[in-house]
Design a protein around this motif. Sequence first.
Motif: not given
Length: 156
Positions: A108-113
């Motif tokens: 997860t990066h900045n709330g996104h997969e």
Amino acid sequence: MKNHLANAPISDSQDCSTMWSERRRPVPGCHYPTAQIDVWRLKDGAKITLRPVLPQDSPLLGNLMSRLSPSARRNRFHGAVNKIPAQWLDRMTCVDHEQHVAFVMTTTHNGHELIIADARYFVNKEGSGDSAEFAVVVDESWQRRFDKPGAYKYEC
């Protein structure tokens, strides 16, 4: 020899429309292999999930391929490829989990997969059926983060 891992035509047995509904959920007779999902955490705290690819991963896989250097894309696709066509991504994410098997590693990066790696094989049933192709690609910014003893621990 055809490159079944990227640009081979989809046969009837591989057609996502026969395997997945429009909601992207398995239809009877085609079950997502949930037993093959694995999760672990790197020493730096990053949570990594290894799982079979899903049809809805097409844009995420396209994002991974766009982050690769031209050299890495050339190595992965055995030729110069600047942008991966949507049709290729659909073929790469619509697998039957038998003849064409594909796994992705996500975080997860900045709330996104975010897909950080892709590994797959395709069993060539043409002819004697005793050959296969495989491909592995890892986001260059994630390479060498898993190769040290104790670099990660399983989360069960």
